[in-house]
Design a protein around this motif. Structure first.
Motif, PDB file in Angstrom:
ATOM      1  N   HIS A   1      47.977  28.132  57.858  1.00 23.59           N
ATOM      2  CA  HIS A   1      47.290  28.492  59.171  1.00 23.59           C
ATOM      3  C   HIS A   1      45.995  28.240  59.124  1.00 23.59           C
ATOM      4  O   HIS A   1      45.074  28.412  58.089  1.00 23.59           O
ATOM      5  N   LYS A   2      45.575  27.574  60.378  1.00 31.63           N
ATOM      6  CA  LYS A   2      43.928  27.075  60.480  1.00 31.63           C
ATOM      7  C   LYS A   2      43.024  28.507  60.256  1.00 31.63           C
ATOM      8  O   LYS A   2      41.605  28.109  60.312  1.00 31.63           O
ATOM      9  N   SER A   3      43.355  29.527  60.444  1.00 33.60           N
ATOM     10  CA  SER A   3      42.468  30.642  60.485  1.00 33.60           C
ATOM     11  C   SER A   3      42.182  30.937  59.024  1.00 33.60           C
ATOM     12  O   SER A   3      41.195  31.753  58.652  1.00 33.60           O
ATOM     13  N   VAL A   4      42.823  30.443  57.791  1.00 37.29           N
ATOM     14  CA  VAL A   4      42.514  30.780  56.511  1.00 37.29           C
ATOM     15  C   VAL A   4      41.777  29.906  55.902  1.00 37.29           C
ATOM     16  O   VAL A   4      41.800  29.000  55.717  1.00 37.29           O
ATOM     17  N   ARG A   5      40.719  30.357  55.602  1.00 37.23           N
ATOM     18  CA  ARG A   5      39.558  29.779  54.878  1.00 37.23           C
ATOM     19  C   ARG A   5      39.467  29.670  53.436  1.00 37.23           C
ATOM     20  O   ARG A   5      39.857  28.383  52.593  1.00 37.23           O
ATOM     21  N   ASN A   6      39.649  30.654  52.752  1.00 44.51           N
ATOM     22  CA  ASN A   6      39.804  30.610  51.187  1.00 44.51           C
ATOM     23  C   ASN A   6      40.788  31.499  50.690  1.00 44.51           C
ATOM     24  O   ASN A   6      41.316  32.532  51.372  1.00 44.51           O
ATOM     25  N   PHE A   7      41.599  31.048  49.469  1.00 44.36           N
ATOM     26  CA  PHE A   7      42.687  31.685  49.056  1.00 44.36           C
ATOM     27  C   PHE A   7      42.317  32.020  47.643  1.00 44.36           C
ATOM     28  O   PHE A   7      42.523  31.210  46.987  1.00 44.36           O
ATOM     29  N   PHE A   8      41.870  33.343  47.274  1.00 46.01           N
ATOM     30  CA  PHE A   8      41.646  33.734  46.121  1.00 46.01           C
ATOM     31  C   PHE A   8      42.952  34.084  45.420  1.00 46.01           C
ATOM     32  O   PHE A   8      43.889  34.609  46.099  1.00 46.01           O
ATOM     33  N   ASN A   9      43.254  34.174  44.074  1.00 48.79           N
ATOM     34  CA  ASN A   9      44.214  34.749  43.286  1.00 48.79           C
ATOM     35  C   ASN A   9      43.601  35.641  42.016  1.00 48.79           C
ATOM     36  O   ASN A   9      42.661  34.805  41.436  1.00 48.79           O
ATOM     37  N   ALA A  10      44.357  36.454  41.573  1.00 49.63           N
ATOM     38  CA  ALA A  10      43.846  37.209  40.493  1.00 49.63           C
ATOM     39  C   ALA A  10      45.271  37.283  39.813  1.00 49.63           C
ATOM     40  O   ALA A  10      46.303  37.934  40.320  1.00 49.63           O
ATOM     41  N   THR A  11      45.281  36.741  38.607  1.00 52.26           N
ATOM     42  CA  THR A  11      46.555  36.909  37.680  1.00 52.26           C
ATOM     43  C   THR A  11      46.112  37.476  36.541  1.00 52.26           C
ATOM     44  O   THR A  11      44.923  38.027  36.447  1.00 52.26           O
ATOM     45  N   GLU A  12      46.978  37.671  35.346  1.00 50.25           N
ATOM     46  CA  GLU A  12      46.520  38.221  34.144  1.00 50.25           C
ATOM     47  C   GLU A  12      45.367  37.702  33.470  1.00 50.25           C
ATOM     48  O   GLU A  12      44.501  38.342  32.788  1.00 50.25           O
ATOM     49  N   LEU A  13      45.025  36.643  33.873  1.00 53.72           N
ATOM     50  CA  LEU A  13      43.944  35.684  33.198  1.00 53.72           C
ATOM     51  C   LEU A  13      42.496  36.299  33.704  1.00 53.72           C
ATOM     52  O   LEU A  13      41.472  36.007  32.915  1.00 53.72           O
TER      53      LEU A  13
ATOM     54  N   LEU B   1      51.717  48.312  34.439  1.00 48.94           N
ATOM     55  CA  LEU B   1      50.371  49.277  33.917  1.00 48.94           C
ATOM     56  C   LEU B   1      49.230  48.116  33.633  1.00 48.94           C
ATOM     57  O   LEU B   1      48.274  48.406  34.730  1.00 48.94           O
ATOM     58  N   CYS B   2      49.366  47.017  33.194  1.00 48.51           N
ATOM     59  CA  CYS B   2      48.168  46.069  33.008  1.00 48.51           C
ATOM     60  C   CYS B   2      47.824  45.808  34.425  1.00 48.51           C
ATOM     61  O   CYS B   2      46.553  45.336  34.729  1.00 48.51           O
ATOM     62  N   ALA B   3      48.839  45.547  35.337  1.00 44.16           N
ATOM     63  CA  ALA B   3      48.533  45.109  36.753  1.00 44.16           C
ATOM     64  C   ALA B   3      47.668  46.092  37.800  1.00 44.16           C
ATOM     65  O   ALA B   3      46.968  45.690  38.853  1.00 44.16           O
ATOM     66  N   GLN B   4      47.624  47.378  37.045  1.00 47.64           N
ATOM     67  CA  GLN B   4      46.688  48.309  38.073  1.00 47.64           C
ATOM     68  C   GLN B   4      45.292  48.019  38.087  1.00 47.64           C
ATOM     69  O   GLN B   4      44.622  48.540  38.919  1.00 47.64           O
ATOM     70  N   VAL B   5      44.722  47.153  37.198  1.00 48.35           N
ATOM     71  CA  VAL B   5      43.231  47.032  37.535  1.00 48.35           C
ATOM     72  C   VAL B   5      42.939  45.530  38.158  1.00 48.35           C
ATOM     73  O   VAL B   5      42.010  45.358  38.415  1.00 48.35           O
ATOM     74  N   ARG B   6      44.007  44.980  38.299  1.00 48.59           N
ATOM     75  CA  ARG B   6      43.912  43.604  38.637  1.00 48.59           C
ATOM     76  C   ARG B   6      43.376  43.311  40.127  1.00 48.59           C
ATOM     77  O   ARG B   6      42.469  42.489  40.381  1.00 48.59           O
ATOM     78  N   PRO B   7      43.624  44.247  40.937  1.00 50.16           N
ATOM     79  CA  PRO B   7      42.734  44.067  42.583  1.00 50.16           C
ATOM     80  C   PRO B   7      41.422  43.925  42.499  1.00 50.16           C
ATOM     81  O   PRO B   7      40.628  43.350  42.993  1.00 50.16           O
TER      82      PRO B   7
END
Length: 379
Positions: free
Chosen positions: A57-69, A126-132
């Protein structure tokens, strides 16, 4: 300068996904949105589905992602055992009469071992609780380094969540994004007779306006505490704090959930949330002093509500509750039962605006339908 603990992963993701974990998509819409997907390297099919659908969709500018890394402890998911998980649950369930009422309440609801054992991957959860908060730091450092203007809205959601961006834009494009507002795609409301605390059901996402994002990124100066003697600019700065800063400093002194020890004068709330969630690692639980005893959703709920990130909710019922600030999106709440979008959990229907636990195939098919209807609104 504040840095991520895992500084080499500020823009990292896996090689099987797209380049740097921040996809700049070329916006042609006056209304722009940046997205943070809280994801996992173990299910990149979901992340890829989001990128090919939601971000088209043209409204979306940046797509960040956070993984285990991107985690402060990137090997957490590989090294944590059930003994660690059980020890964290046991540690975090302990309460004391010296704790604040809100922290005592939250710890009484911390994930117990019986519930965790039912999960497919307790250590991964558990590890994912800090990811956001690693993800939020990634976004903040991007804006800081690039000088890019803040988006009208910043969305945080899980990698199995689908947002219909056409419907989202229709709802929000005429709103004043400079007003500090934070909405939960599905708001969880704790029993009112016990505590007035609200937090987002993470899977359904949180919607942060430009005004609220500014508050999250605004540095906080508190004189007399939180001063870092290694930072000369902090020590010699005698500028009186603003009224907003003074209110935040008073809240910090309350130390409701043990956040004060992680604060350094001059940092912002995103930096504080990151340091609060990542300093004491799960692998070190057997040597913890205070630990990290919050579910990820609770952290955002606490800081938005108690640190005045969002304007007060308009509901008259909560007019005398100063920390009632997290709004529900289109009255989607879980109290005694779920309403609104909260019902869209593994139950995705055509033309819904938000759905959690969406399958990649459903995302692709739903997005294709909307592209056919409105091709000029999509890339």
């Amino acid at each position: 300068m504040f840095e991520l603990a895992n500084k080499h992963s500020i823009y990292s993701t896996t090689s099987s996904f797209q380049n740097t974990g921040i996809n700049r998509l070329g916006v042609s819409s006056k209304f722009n949105v940046d997205i943070l997907s809280v994801a996992s390297i173990k299910q990149l099919n979901l992340l890829n589905a989001q990128r090919s659908t939601i971000t088209s969709h043209k409204s979306v500018r940046n797509f960040f992602n956070a993984t285990e890394l991107d985690d402060a402890d990137p090997d957490c998911h590989k090294d944590i055992t059930w003994d660690h998980v059980h020890a964290v649950s046991k540690f975090c369930s302990k309460r004391s009469r010296y704790m604040s009422p809100i922290y005592r309440y939250l710890k009484s609801n911390y994930a117990n071992s019986r519930w965790l054992k039912k999960k497919k991957n307790p250590a991964g959860w558990l590890c994912a609780q800090v990811r956001p908060y690693s993800g939020l730091m990634k976004a903040y450092l991007h804006y800081k380094a690039s000088g890019e203007a803040l988006p009208d809205y910043f969305l945080i959601f899980d990698d199995d969540t689908y947002y219909n961006m056409e419907l989202f834009q229709r709802t929000f494009e005429d709103n004043d994004s400079a007003t500090a507002k934070v909405y939960a795609g599905c708001l969880v409301r704790s029993p009112i007779h016990m505590t007035n605390f609200t937090f987002p059901f993470g899977g359904f996402g949180s919607i942060i306006s430009k005004g609220a994002l500014r508050k999250l990124f605004q540095s906080i100066r508190c004189h007399g505490f939180g001063e870092d003697s290694t930072n000369a600019t902090t020590v010699t700065d005698v500028t009186p704090p603003t009224e907003d800063e003074a209110a935040l400093c008073r809240r910090l002194k309350e130390d409701n959930v043990g956040e004060l020890k992680y604060f350094t004068s001059g940092m912002n709330l995103v930096e504080l949330m990151y340091r609060y969630s990542s300093t004491e690692r799960y692998r070190d639980v057997f040597n913890w002093t205070s630990g990290f005893c919050m579910h990820s959703d609770w952290v955002l709920g606490y800081f938005v509500n108690y640190y005045n990130v969002s304007t007060h909710v308009s509901d008259e019922y909560f007019k005398n509750v100063p920390h009632a600030r997290f709004d529900s999106y289109k009255k989607s709440e879980i109290y005694k039962r779920g309403t609104g979008f909260c019902k869209n959990d593994d139950n995705c229907k055509p033309d819904t605006e938000i759905c959690h636990r969406a399958k990649p195939e459903w995302m692709e098919a739903e997005n294709a339908r909307w592209k056919l209807k409105l091709p000029y609104n999509f890339h």
